[in-house]
Design a protein around this motif. Structure first.
Motif, PDB file in Angstrom:
ATOM      1  N   ALA A  41       0.833  -1.290  -0.066  1.00  0.00           N
ATOM      2  CA  ALA A  41       0.117   0.007   0.073  1.00  0.00           C
ATOM      3  C   ALA A  41       1.061   1.192  -0.021  1.00  0.00           C
ATOM      4  CB  ALA A  41      -0.891   0.081   1.253  1.00  0.00           C
ATOM      5  N   ASP A  42       1.781   1.382   0.723  1.00  0.00           N
ATOM      6  CA  ASP A  42       3.001   2.282   0.656  1.00  0.00           C
ATOM      7  C   ASP A  42       3.384   2.541  -0.821  1.00  0.00           C
ATOM      8  OD1 ASP A  42       2.487   2.263   3.703  1.00  0.00           O
ATOM      9  OD2 ASP A  42       4.380   0.991   3.698  1.00  0.00           O
ATOM     10  N   VAL A  43       4.043   1.548  -1.236  1.00  0.00           N
ATOM     11  CA  VAL A  43       4.332   1.719  -2.756  1.00  0.00           C
ATOM     12  C   VAL A  43       3.335   2.350  -3.747  1.00  0.00           C
ATOM     13  CG1 VAL A  43       5.261   0.219  -4.746  1.00  0.00           C
ATOM     14  CG2 VAL A  43       6.006  -0.030  -2.268  1.00  0.00           C
TER      15      VAL A  43
ATOM     16  N   GLY B  80       3.563   5.908  -5.520  1.00  0.00           N
ATOM     17  CA  GLY B  80       3.584   5.748  -7.180  1.00  0.00           C
ATOM     18  C   GLY B  80       2.273   6.837  -7.497  1.00  0.00           C
ATOM     19  N   CYS B  81       1.056   6.716  -6.871  1.00  0.00           N
ATOM     20  CA  CYS B  81       0.170   7.709  -7.457  1.00  0.00           C
ATOM     21  C   CYS B  81       0.576   8.915  -6.998  1.00  0.00           C
ATOM     22  CB  CYS B  81      -1.242   7.261  -6.588  1.00  0.00           C
ATOM     23  SG  CYS B  81      -2.568   8.225  -6.753  1.00  0.00           S
ATOM     24  N   ALA B  82       1.349   9.322  -5.697  1.00  0.00           N
ATOM     25  CA  ALA B  82       1.586  10.851  -5.805  1.00  0.00           C
ATOM     26  C   ALA B  82       2.567  10.924  -6.777  1.00  0.00           C
ATOM     27  CB  ALA B  82       2.253  10.847  -4.498  1.00  0.00           C
TER      28      ALA B  82
ATOM     29  N   HIS C  20      -3.441   6.522 -11.383  1.00  0.00           N
ATOM     30  CA  HIS C  20      -3.440   5.008 -11.190  1.00  0.00           C
ATOM     31  C   HIS C  20      -2.552   4.425 -11.874  1.00  0.00           C
ATOM     32  CE1 HIS C  20      -6.001   5.400 -14.683  1.00  0.00           C
ATOM     33  NE2 HIS C  20      -5.732   4.310 -14.800  1.00  0.00           N
ATOM     34  N   SER C  21      -1.937   4.723 -13.063  1.00  0.00           N
ATOM     35  CA  SER C  21      -0.973   4.244 -13.967  1.00  0.00           C
ATOM     36  C   SER C  21       0.445   4.163 -13.097  1.00  0.00           C
ATOM     37  CB  SER C  21      -0.831   4.708 -15.279  1.00  0.00           C
ATOM     38  OG  SER C  21      -0.326   6.006 -15.255  1.00  0.00           O
ATOM     39  N   PHE C  22       0.666   5.215 -12.470  1.00  0.00           N
ATOM     40  CA  PHE C  22       2.178   5.139 -11.930  1.00  0.00           C
ATOM     41  C   PHE C  22       1.711   4.343 -10.650  1.00  0.00           C
ATOM     42  CE2 PHE C  22       3.604   8.008 -14.916  1.00  0.00           C
ATOM     43  CZ  PHE C  22       5.013   7.971 -15.185  1.00  0.00           C
ATOM     44  N   ALA C  23       0.746   4.492  -9.952  1.00  0.00           N
ATOM     45  CA  ALA C  23       0.634   3.578  -8.866  1.00  0.00           C
ATOM     46  C   ALA C  23       0.763   1.975  -9.365  1.00  0.00           C
ATOM     47  CB  ALA C  23      -0.657   3.684  -8.142  1.00  0.00           C
ATOM     48  N   THR C  24       0.160   1.669 -10.566  1.00  0.00           N
ATOM     49  CA  THR C  24       0.365   0.264 -11.037  1.00  0.00           C
ATOM     50  C   THR C  24       1.927   0.003 -11.386  1.00  0.00           C
ATOM     51  OG1 THR C  24      -1.836   0.459 -11.765  1.00  0.00           O
ATOM     52  CG2 THR C  24      -0.243  -1.207 -12.792  1.00  0.00           C
TER      53      THR C  24
ATOM     54  N   ALA D 151      11.172  -6.955 -15.073  1.00  0.00           N
ATOM     55  CA  ALA D 151      10.425  -6.473 -14.152  1.00  0.00           C
ATOM     56  C   ALA D 151      10.106  -4.803 -14.848  1.00  0.00           C
ATOM     57  CB  ALA D 151      11.047  -6.238 -12.704  1.00  0.00           C
ATOM     58  N   GLY D 152      11.144  -4.204 -15.310  1.00  0.00           N
ATOM     59  CA  GLY D 152      10.732  -2.828 -15.894  1.00  0.00           C
ATOM     60  C   GLY D 152       9.731  -2.992 -17.125  1.00  0.00           C
ATOM     61  N   GLY D 153      10.259  -3.920 -17.948  1.00  0.00           N
ATOM     62  CA  GLY D 153       9.278  -4.022 -19.215  1.00  0.00           C
ATOM     63  C   GLY D 153       7.794  -4.578 -18.707  1.00  0.00           C
ATOM     64  N   CYS D 154       7.713  -5.555 -17.828  1.00  0.00           N
ATOM     65  CA  CYS D 154       6.377  -5.669 -17.757  1.00  0.00           C
ATOM     66  C   CYS D 154       5.567  -4.777 -16.984  1.00  0.00           C
ATOM     67  CB  CYS D 154       6.160  -7.039 -16.718  1.00  0.00           C
ATOM     68  SG  CYS D 154       6.805  -8.448 -17.484  1.00  0.00           S
ATOM     69  N   ALA D 155       6.571  -3.950 -16.027  1.00  0.00           N
ATOM     70  CA  ALA D 155       5.810  -2.898 -15.098  1.00  0.00           C
ATOM     71  C   ALA D 155       5.296  -1.825 -16.013  1.00  0.00           C
ATOM     72  CB  ALA D 155       6.605  -2.333 -14.086  1.00  0.00           C
TER      73      ALA D 155
END
Length: 305
Positions: free
Chosen positions: A96-98, A102-104, A188-192, A220-224
């Motif tokens: 939840a912290d991450v 990410g959202c911020a 929401h995209s940066f949170a994801t 990991a980077g590509g999938c993210a």
């Protein structure tokens, strides 16, 4: 160091992905394209290779700042949350912290990226807008005695000229056209984005190690990146349409009107126009971003210790 590493990683990402970004914007804003290859062939036939790089100079100049702010604000926000919740910035954050950090980070980006996104979209789409404005010959055919009118040149001569023209004609709000859709896209995209990267890095870290190897970071980077764009594409379509709407006849009164009009005219699938090209572009781009980011962080930490 997160700011520096993010800046370098962002530039590498733009260098890898910009041609497909142009294809994505054209597909989202012009219904005539039936797919990725149709769009690529059309751009190449009419504008050659330089057509894929329209509006590139401004993102290259600004992406280092934007990417620096994205990664820097993410890590600073995460550190503050960990200090507040666990008493130490070095504590392991919860998922939840991450997600919250990410959202911020995504929301902070909007204030920097909206003007450059407007310029990029206008430059990427102005060729097709110019073609529509030139019109078609009349049904009776061209008159022999009609004077020959010169073909008008492009409205925008470059990124800076585009920004000044938009500001002069549409005011400061023109530079932030589509920012409501951009806010919804980035949050929401940066949170994801950061959550999926953190989770995948955990899964791909070998036993007895604290971090994944280079291959793990690449995967990991590509999938993210793919996951982030998968959830971002609907608002990305609306953002592109709102930002391109300042050229010629204005169609949309706002975000909701754009959503309703687009879905009514082209069906629900219009919200996923460009999804395939977004995902194809996101994998190599974010491989480059994260592997560069992690490499710069490790290098600077090694030099400082």
């Amino acid at each position: 160091m997160d700011f520096v590493a993010g800046a370098i990683g962002g530039v590498c990402g733009v260098a890898v992905g910009y041609p497909l970004d142009t294809v994505k914007v054209r597909i989202q804003t012009e219904p005539k394209y039936t797919g990725i290859w149709h769009c690529i062939r059309d751009i190449y036939r009419q504008e050659r290779v330089r057509g894929f790089y329209r509006g590139l100079s401004l993102p290259v100049c600004t992406v280092s700042l934007v990417s620096s702010v994205s990664f820097g604000s993410y890590h600073h926000c995460l550190e503050h949350i960990c200090c507040f919740r666990y008493g130490s910035a070095e504590a392991k954050p919860a998922k939840a912290d991450v997600t919250l950090s990410g959202c911020a980070s995504g929301l902070v980006r909007v204030f920097l990226t909206s003007p450059t996104e407007v310029a990029k979209v206008r430059l990427q789409t102005q060729t097709q807008v110019q073609e529509r404005q030139e019109g078609q010959p009349s049904a009776s055919g061209p008159s022999v005695s009609s004077p020959v009118c010169p073909v008008p040149g492009p409205k925008y001569r470059g990124p800076l000229h585009c920004l000044t023209t938009v500001a002069r004609e549409e005011g400061l709000q023109g530079l932030y056209k589509g920012s409501s859709a951009l806010l919804l896209r980035e949050g929401h995209s940066f949170a994801t984005y950061f959550l999926s990267y953190a989770v995948l890095c955990e899964w791909l870290t070998p036993a007895g190690h604290s971090q994944p190897d280079v291959l793990g970071v690449l995967v990991a980077g590509g999938c993210a990146g793919v996951l982030a764009w998968a959830v971002a594409t609907p608002m990305d379509v609306i953002k592109s349409r709102l930002q391109a709407d300042g050229q010629g006849h204005r169609r949309y009164r706002g975000l909701l009107h754009c959503v309703v009009t687009s879905v009514r005219e082209e069906g629900l699938r219009v919200l996923f126009r460009g999804l395939a090209v977004n995902c194809c572009r996101a994998f190599p781009v974010n491989m480059a971003v994260f592997v560069t980011y992690e490499a710069v962080l490790r290098l600077t930490r090694g030099l400082l210790t």
